[in-house]
Design a protein around this motif. Structure first.
Motif, PDB file in Angstrom:
ATOM      1  N   TYR A  96       0.853  -1.184   0.000  1.00 47.11           N
ATOM      2  CA  TYR A  96       0.000   0.000   0.000  1.00 47.11           C
ATOM      3  C   TYR A  96       0.888   1.233   0.000  1.00 47.11           C
ATOM      4  CZ  TYR A  96      -3.304  -3.557   1.423  1.00 47.11           C
ATOM      5  OH  TYR A  96      -4.053  -4.705   1.481  1.00 47.11           O
ATOM      6  N   THR A  97       0.587   2.180  -0.893  1.00 48.61           N
ATOM      7  CA  THR A  97       1.373   3.403  -1.000  1.00 48.61           C
ATOM      8  C   THR A  97       0.451   4.614  -0.973  1.00 48.61           C
ATOM      9  OG1 THR A  97       1.306   3.197  -3.414  1.00 48.61           O
ATOM     10  CG2 THR A  97       3.260   2.339  -2.312  1.00 48.61           C
ATOM     11  N   PRO A  98       0.865   5.678  -0.286  1.00 46.39           N
ATOM     12  CA  PRO A  98       0.033   6.883  -0.251  1.00 46.39           C
ATOM     13  C   PRO A  98       0.077   7.609  -1.587  1.00 46.39           C
ATOM     14  CG  PRO A  98       2.083   7.245   0.935  1.00 46.39           C
ATOM     15  CD  PRO A  98       2.090   5.805   0.500  1.00 46.39           C
ATOM     16  N   ASN A  99      -1.072   8.073  -2.025  1.00 40.77           N
ATOM     17  CA  ASN A  99      -1.162   8.887  -3.241  1.00 40.77           C
ATOM     18  C   ASN A  99      -1.372  10.348  -2.853  1.00 40.77           C
ATOM     19  OD1 ASN A  99      -0.967   6.643  -4.961  1.00 40.77           O
ATOM     20  ND2 ASN A  99      -3.177   6.296  -4.904  1.00 40.77           N
ATOM     21  N   GLY A 105      -2.594   3.637  -3.058  1.00 42.83           N
ATOM     22  CA  GLY A 105      -2.319   2.689  -4.130  1.00 42.83           C
ATOM     23  C   GLY A 105      -2.251   1.279  -3.554  1.00 42.83           C
ATOM     24  N   VAL A 106      -2.801   0.317  -4.291  1.00 45.86           N
ATOM     25  CA  VAL A 106      -2.838  -1.084  -3.859  1.00 45.86           C
ATOM     26  C   VAL A 106      -2.149  -1.924  -4.928  1.00 45.86           C
ATOM     27  CG1 VAL A 106      -4.355  -3.033  -3.301  1.00 45.86           C
ATOM     28  CG2 VAL A 106      -5.048  -0.694  -2.694  1.00 45.86           C
ATOM     29  N   TRP A 107      -1.234  -2.784  -4.498  1.00 45.20           N
ATOM     30  CA  TRP A 107      -0.575  -3.721  -5.417  1.00 45.20           C
ATOM     31  C   TRP A 107      -0.546  -5.079  -4.746  1.00 45.20           C
ATOM     32  CZ3 TRP A 107       5.339  -4.146  -6.495  1.00 45.20           C
ATOM     33  CH2 TRP A 107       5.552  -5.006  -7.570  1.00 45.20           C
ATOM     34  N   ASN A 108      -1.428  -5.968  -5.196  1.00 47.57           N
ATOM     35  CA  ASN A 108      -1.512  -7.324  -4.665  1.00 47.57           C
ATOM     36  C   ASN A 108      -0.724  -8.267  -5.565  1.00 47.57           C
ATOM     37  OD1 ASN A 108      -3.229  -6.368  -2.714  1.00 47.57           O
ATOM     38  ND2 ASN A 108      -5.082  -7.150  -3.656  1.00 47.57           N
ATOM     39  N   GLN A 109       0.056  -9.158  -4.939  1.00 50.10           N
ATOM     40  CA  GLN A 109       0.868 -10.120  -5.676  1.00 50.10           C
ATOM     41  C   GLN A 109       0.702 -11.510  -5.072  1.00 50.10           C
ATOM     42  OE1 GLN A 109       4.940  -8.391  -6.717  1.00 50.10           O
ATOM     43  NE2 GLN A 109       4.447  -7.382  -4.790  1.00 50.10           N
ATOM     44  N   ALA A 110       0.877 -12.530  -5.897  1.00 47.35           N
ATOM     45  CA  ALA A 110       0.769 -13.913  -5.425  1.00 47.35           C
ATOM     46  C   ALA A 110       1.381 -14.851  -6.448  1.00 47.35           C
ATOM     47  CB  ALA A 110      -0.694 -14.286  -5.199  1.00 47.35           C
ATOM     48  N   VAL A 111       1.551 -16.081  -6.018  1.00 48.40           N
ATOM     49  CA  VAL A 111       1.869 -17.172  -6.925  1.00 48.40           C
ATOM     50  C   VAL A 111       0.628 -18.054  -6.927  1.00 48.40           C
ATOM     51  CG1 VAL A 111       3.345 -19.166  -7.344  1.00 48.40           C
ATOM     52  CG2 VAL A 111       4.341 -17.045  -6.447  1.00 48.40           C
ATOM     53  N   TRP A 138      -2.070 -21.282  -8.235  1.00 50.27           N
ATOM     54  CA  TRP A 138      -2.001 -22.741  -8.162  1.00 50.27           C
ATOM     55  C   TRP A 138      -1.269 -23.368  -9.348  1.00 50.27           C
ATOM     56  CZ3 TRP A 138      -4.659 -25.930 -11.646  1.00 50.27           C
ATOM     57  CH2 TRP A 138      -5.539 -25.275 -12.501  1.00 50.27           C
ATOM     58  N   LEU A 139      -1.102 -22.615 -10.426  1.00 50.78           N
ATOM     59  CA  LEU A 139      -0.329 -23.093 -11.583  1.00 50.78           C
ATOM     60  C   LEU A 139       1.156 -22.749 -11.453  1.00 50.78           C
ATOM     61  CD1 LEU A 139      -2.798 -22.051 -14.424  1.00 50.78           C
ATOM     62  CD2 LEU A 139      -2.345 -24.371 -13.584  1.00 50.78           C
ATOM     63  N   ASP A 140       1.520 -22.142 -10.320  1.00 50.54           N
ATOM     64  CA  ASP A 140       2.886 -21.712 -10.043  1.00 50.54           C
ATOM     65  C   ASP A 140       3.285 -20.499 -10.868  1.00 50.54           C
ATOM     66  OD1 ASP A 140       4.704 -22.317  -8.066  1.00 50.54           O
ATOM     67  OD2 ASP A 140       6.066 -23.361  -9.437  1.00 50.54           O
ATOM     68  N   ASP A 141       2.294 -19.716 -11.316  1.00 51.21           N
ATOM     69  CA  ASP A 141       2.541 -18.489 -12.070  1.00 51.21           C
ATOM     70  C   ASP A 141       2.430 -17.282 -11.139  1.00 51.21           C
ATOM     71  OD1 ASP A 141       2.784 -19.821 -14.535  1.00 51.21           O
ATOM     72  OD2 ASP A 141       0.610 -19.721 -14.879  1.00 51.21           O
ATOM     73  N   TYR A 142       3.313 -16.311 -11.333  1.00 51.63           N
ATOM     74  CA  TYR A 142       3.233 -15.050 -10.614  1.00 51.63           C
ATOM     75  C   TYR A 142       2.041 -14.256 -11.144  1.00 51.63           C
ATOM     76  CZ  TYR A 142       4.212 -10.167  -9.548  1.00 51.63           C
ATOM     77  OH  TYR A 142       4.099  -8.861  -9.139  1.00 51.63           O
ATOM     78  N   THR A 143       1.255 -13.694 -10.246  1.00 49.65           N
ATOM     79  CA  THR A 143       0.129 -12.846 -10.639  1.00 49.65           C
ATOM     80  C   THR A 143       0.157 -11.569  -9.801  1.00 49.65           C
ATOM     81  OG1 THR A 143      -1.408 -13.819  -9.039  1.00 49.65           O
ATOM     82  CG2 THR A 143      -1.318 -14.839 -11.208  1.00 49.65           C
ATOM     83  N   SER A 144      -0.396 -10.507 -10.347  1.00 49.82           N
ATOM     84  CA  SER A 144      -0.532  -9.274  -9.578  1.00 49.82           C
ATOM     85  C   SER A 144      -1.698  -8.468 -10.134  1.00 49.82           C
ATOM     86  CB  SER A 144       0.757  -8.448  -9.616  1.00 49.82           C
ATOM     87  OG  SER A 144       0.962  -7.873 -10.877  1.00 49.82           O
ATOM     88  N   ILE A 145      -2.194  -7.594  -9.296  1.00 47.96           N
ATOM     89  CA  ILE A 145      -3.262  -6.687  -9.706  1.00 47.96           C
ATOM     90  C   ILE A 145      -3.069  -5.379  -8.947  1.00 47.96           C
ATOM     91  CG2 ILE A 145      -4.900  -7.544  -7.971  1.00 47.96           C
ATOM     92  CD1 ILE A 145      -7.118  -7.143 -10.128  1.00 47.96           C
ATOM     93  N   ARG A 146      -3.364  -4.277  -9.612  1.00 50.98           N
ATOM     94  CA  ARG A 146      -3.214  -2.954  -8.999  1.00 50.98           C
ATOM     95  C   ARG A 146      -4.579  -2.283  -8.859  1.00 50.98           C
ATOM     96  NH1 ARG A 146       2.061  -0.956  -8.690  1.00 50.98           N
ATOM     97  NH2 ARG A 146       3.573  -2.239  -9.793  1.00 50.98           N
ATOM     98  N   GLY A 147      -4.661  -1.432  -7.863  1.00 57.68           N
ATOM     99  CA  GLY A 147      -5.902  -0.727  -7.645  1.00 57.68           C
ATOM    100  C   GLY A 147      -5.694   0.493  -6.770  1.00 57.68           C
ATOM    101  N   THR A 148      -6.811   1.071  -6.353  1.00 52.12           N
ATOM    102  CA  THR A 148      -6.807   2.266  -5.518  1.00 52.12           C
ATOM    103  C   THR A 148      -7.841   2.109  -4.418  1.00 52.12           C
ATOM    104  OG1 THR A 148      -6.231   3.585  -7.457  1.00 52.12           O
ATOM    105  CG2 THR A 148      -7.077   4.780  -5.540  1.00 52.12           C
ATOM    106  N   ALA A 149      -7.434   2.446  -3.200  1.00 50.33           N
ATOM    107  CA  ALA A 149      -8.340   2.424  -2.046  1.00 50.33           C
ATOM    108  C   ALA A 149      -8.690   3.862  -1.670  1.00 50.33           C
ATOM    109  CB  ALA A 149      -7.696   1.714  -0.873  1.00 50.33           C
ATOM    110  N   LYS A 150      -9.975   4.071  -1.423  1.00 51.21           N
ATOM    111  CA  LYS A 150     -10.458   5.405  -1.052  1.00 51.21           C
ATOM    112  C   LYS A 150     -11.324   5.272   0.196  1.00 51.21           C
ATOM    113  CE  LYS A 150     -13.002   9.334  -2.845  1.00 51.21           C
ATOM    114  NZ  LYS A 150     -13.716   9.921  -3.966  1.00 51.21           N
ATOM    115  N   VAL A 151     -11.093   6.140   1.164  1.00 49.53           N
ATOM    116  CA  VAL A 151     -11.906   6.133   2.379  1.00 49.53           C
ATOM    117  C   VAL A 151     -13.348   6.435   1.996  1.00 49.53           C
ATOM    118  CG1 VAL A 151     -12.319   7.289   4.591  1.00 49.53           C
ATOM    119  CG2 VAL A 151      -9.980   6.795   3.867  1.00 49.53           C
TER     120      VAL A 151
END
Length: 181
Positions: free
Chosen positions: A62-65, A71-77, A79-92
């Motif tokens: 999480y990074t301040p804008n 800013g949100v950046w989620n990452q994972a590996v 079940w197929l052993d592939d790296y995945t990520s998704i970006r987004g924005t969090a707002k109160v």
């Protein structure tokens, strides 16, 4: 076919709870300070979430804008052993409840609640989201225990489970997230 893809996509984004069909009344952290919360968090435990099945090494940064959002950046590996990520924005959602956010992810476009129930900022955070779907009499529920390290002590896990149980949340679906990367 488009309906099937859309329907599958929607179902793949949620954990469905049929036991208690109404979301509990929750209280988010009142004295929440987002500047202390930003940074790297590892997913230590989660509820059964279809879109995360088989995922490991899950983390979020999480990074301040400048505009006050996060800013949100989620990452994972996956079940197929592939790296995945998704970006987004969090707002109160409302300034009077600074730990309750709406998160919008960029691709594919998804939106959901992100409620910090409690965090000490340096060790743990308990994040909860739930949505009632009355037309089909279910609730969609997400639970995450986050840690600044790849592990979480049993005492903290038990403390966070107790907080959820006291709110009326079933913690039976929580599983440890593998951080073996």
């Amino acid at each position: 076919m488009v309906f099937s893809i859309v329907g599958f996509s929607l179902l793949s984004l949620v954990s469905v709870s049929l036991a208690a069909k109404e979301c509990p009344k929750i209280v988010t952290q009142k004295s929440f300070d987002v500047t202390k919360y930003v940074g790297l968090w590892y997913e230590a435990f989660r509820s059964d979430i279809i879109f995360e099945l088989g995922s490991r090494c899950v983390n979020a940064t999480y990074t301040p804008n400048a505009d006050g959002t996060v800013g949100v950046w989620n990452q994972a590996v996956n079940w197929l052993d592939d790296y995945t990520s998704i970006r987004g924005t969090a707002k109160v959602k409302n300034a009077s409840e600074p730990a309750a956010f709406i998160v919008t992810f960029d691709n594919p476009i998804q939106k959901g609640d992100y409620n910090v129930i409690t965090s000490n900022y340096v060790d743990y955070a308990l994040v909860y989201s739930c949505e009632n779907i009355p037309i089909i009499d279910i609730k969609l529920e997400f639970i995450w225990f986050l840690s600044r390290t790849k592990t979480m002590s049993d005492s903290v896990v038990n403390e966070l489970k107790k907080i959820l149980t006291d709110m009326g949340v079933d913690v039976g679906t929580l599983t440890r997230t593998a951080q073996n990367c």
